[in-house]
Design a protein around this motif. Sequence first.
Motif, mmCIF file in Angstrom:
data_model
loop_
_atom_site.group_PDB
_atom_site.id
_atom_site.type_symbol
_atom_site.label_atom_id
_atom_site.label_comp_id
_atom_site.label_asym_id
_atom_site.label_seq_id
_atom_site.Cartn_x
_atom_site.Cartn_y
_atom_site.Cartn_z
ATOM 1 N N LYS A 47 5.426 -6.942 31.015
ATOM 2 C CA LYS A 47 5.806 -7.466 32.339
ATOM 3 C C LYS A 47 4.566 -7.687 33.196
ATOM 4 N N MET A 50 3.247 -10.941 32.215
ATOM 5 C CA MET A 50 4.062 -12.069 32.679
ATOM 6 C C MET A 50 4.113 -12.157 34.203
ATOM 7 N N LEU A 52 5.648 -10.231 36.125
ATOM 8 C CA LEU A 52 6.956 -9.819 36.640
ATOM 9 C C LEU A 52 6.801 -8.563 37.485
ATOM 10 N N PHE A 80 7.892 -17.399 26.220
ATOM 11 C CA PHE A 80 8.294 -15.992 26.234
ATOM 12 C C PHE A 80 9.635 -15.827 25.522
ATOM 13 N N PHE A 82 12.365 -12.670 25.533
ATOM 14 C CA PHE A 82 12.661 -11.320 26.001
ATOM 15 C C PHE A 82 13.712 -10.682 25.108
ATOM 16 N N ASP A 83 13.765 -9.357 25.184
ATOM 17 C CA ASP A 83 14.731 -8.660 24.338
ATOM 18 C C ASP A 83 16.142 -8.746 24.893
ATOM 19 N N ASP A 84 16.275 -8.995 26.207
ATOM 20 C CA ASP A 84 17.629 -9.055 26.748
ATOM 21 C C ASP A 84 18.102 -10.501 26.930
ATOM 22 N N ASP A 85 19.382 -10.583 27.229
ATOM 23 C CA ASP A 85 20.079 -11.852 27.253
ATOM 24 C C ASP A 85 19.807 -12.582 28.579
ATOM 25 N N ILE A 86 19.017 -13.656 28.531
ATOM 26 C CA ILE A 86 18.720 -14.348 29.785
ATOM 27 C C ILE A 86 19.140 -15.817 29.724
ATOM 28 N N LEU A 87 20.177 -16.084 28.915
ATOM 29 C CA LEU A 87 20.683 -17.454 28.829
ATOM 30 C C LEU A 87 22.056 -17.508 29.526
ATOM 31 N N TYR A 88 22.275 -18.564 30.283
ATOM 32 C CA TYR A 88 23.526 -18.669 31.043
ATOM 33 C C TYR A 88 24.726 -18.729 30.096
ATOM 34 N N LYS A 89 25.643 -17.784 30.292
ATOM 35 C CA LYS A 89 26.756 -17.625 29.350
ATOM 36 C C LYS A 89 27.672 -18.841 29.278
#
Lengths: 291, 205
Positions: A47, A50, A52, A80, A82-89
């Motif tokens: 982070k 980046m 952040l 980049f 990332f390990d978590d979900d950052i795409l709009y569902k």
Amino acid sequence: MENVIELKNIYKSYKNFQIEDLSLQVKKGFVTGFIGANGAGKSTVMKLMMNLIRPDSGEVKMFGMDYSKHEKEIKKRIGFVFDDDILYKELTLHDMKKLIAPCYKQWQDSLFREYCDRLELPLNQKMNTFSKGMKMKASLVMALSHQPDLLIMDEPTAGLDPIVRRQFIELLQDVMLDEEKTIFLSTHIISDLAPIADFITFINSGEIVFSKALHEIEEKYAIVRGSLELLDRDTEQYFLSIKRTDVGFEALTSDYQQIKEVFQDEVIVEKANLEEIMYYSKGGQGNVAFD
Amino acid sequence: MLHLIKKDLVMHKLAWFTFLAMLIFFMLFDKNQIFVIALMSAVVMTNAFYYEEDINGHKLWNALPYTRNEIVSARYSSLLIVFFVIATAVIMVGLVLKNEWELGLLQEVIGSLIVLFLAGAVCFPLFFWFGQKNTMFMLFVIYIFLVIGGTYAFYYLYRYMNQSLLPSINLSGSWLFVIASLMALCMYLFSWRLSVKIYQTKEIL
């Protein structure tokens, strides 16, 4: 060798965790694997890279530039994952592309489609129907389609099945055919690093334990097993950490050759893999001292 | 930054039809335009903030080549665009339903903008301050209630001032709107600056 990332004397303090005087360089044109146990500080360091989060003190330079003056120039050159979900569902991958692509001048639609075909990603399916592996692949495709000079990935293969992991690694290998590209990735899955990593940086409790070429680690680090009588103040200094058990000791050394010369046939010496190095460095169990 | 504003509009995708349906529903029930415009604009903005929280958009958009100043400014600008879209829709739907212009329409439109400015000025800095925290849902609810309460407060305050206060000090209703609009705009601009400051020091988790 030119450094793509340079962290100098970084201090960052949280309630239960701190980074003190951390310095780190990532070389251009290579894959650097970033390893460490949970809570060791990997994500915090990434982070920082980046922008952040910002360090309490110290210097973060990317491509020789400072975020305070060149934030956009730096970010344009980074991809980049990332390990978590950052795409709009509620959006499809095609919609996501329409959101992300205009952010980069160098975005290539043909490359995007090529990667999607190769990784078998459906363009018109909503993100909330994607599996974890598909989301990770989608993130990677987004990160690669603007042809970044530097790819930063935080635990990209965590939770993926072996087939997807293999696809992932193969794609990264192809990316690295271009010697101008640099990859910095953190992972728990050490076996993923062997096929691609040139350098390994190991972090433990917010401190960089080592940052070395993978072949150097493979050549020099070893696990030594022997009887407790062999240990005294003089011999203990040859080890980075020692674990004493009822039947003897197990220790980690960073000088395979020296141990061979000092102890000769009195001990069993085996090359240490990265997992063993992490385990012993973390302390493992029992009586361990770490320099 | 234009792309960030565009993103705030297109991210709702099919939800725009739901917003339109809600808008028509309120208008069929003869709600004041000030109420419909302010509430629907607030709902759209809340939805934009909610989407970002839902997927940790803070991480996504801060990793893309944008500065934090642009991210905050885009959101404040989006409110103006959303207001314009909703106000236009309300006027159009009003024309279709009633087939005439209402004389007080302009006042209602400006009134809703004043309410949106004031509610945004209070809540947006909190959204940026508490972003990525569980309290966000409560803040969204507070924002919506603030807008609803604001429209009624504005409506009754205007009536009171127009009938009782203004004639005694020789001031027309138009002046009241000008003064209120300027004050709301100043607060909104101050809040904008404050949110930029807050977001620039925020740690993105």
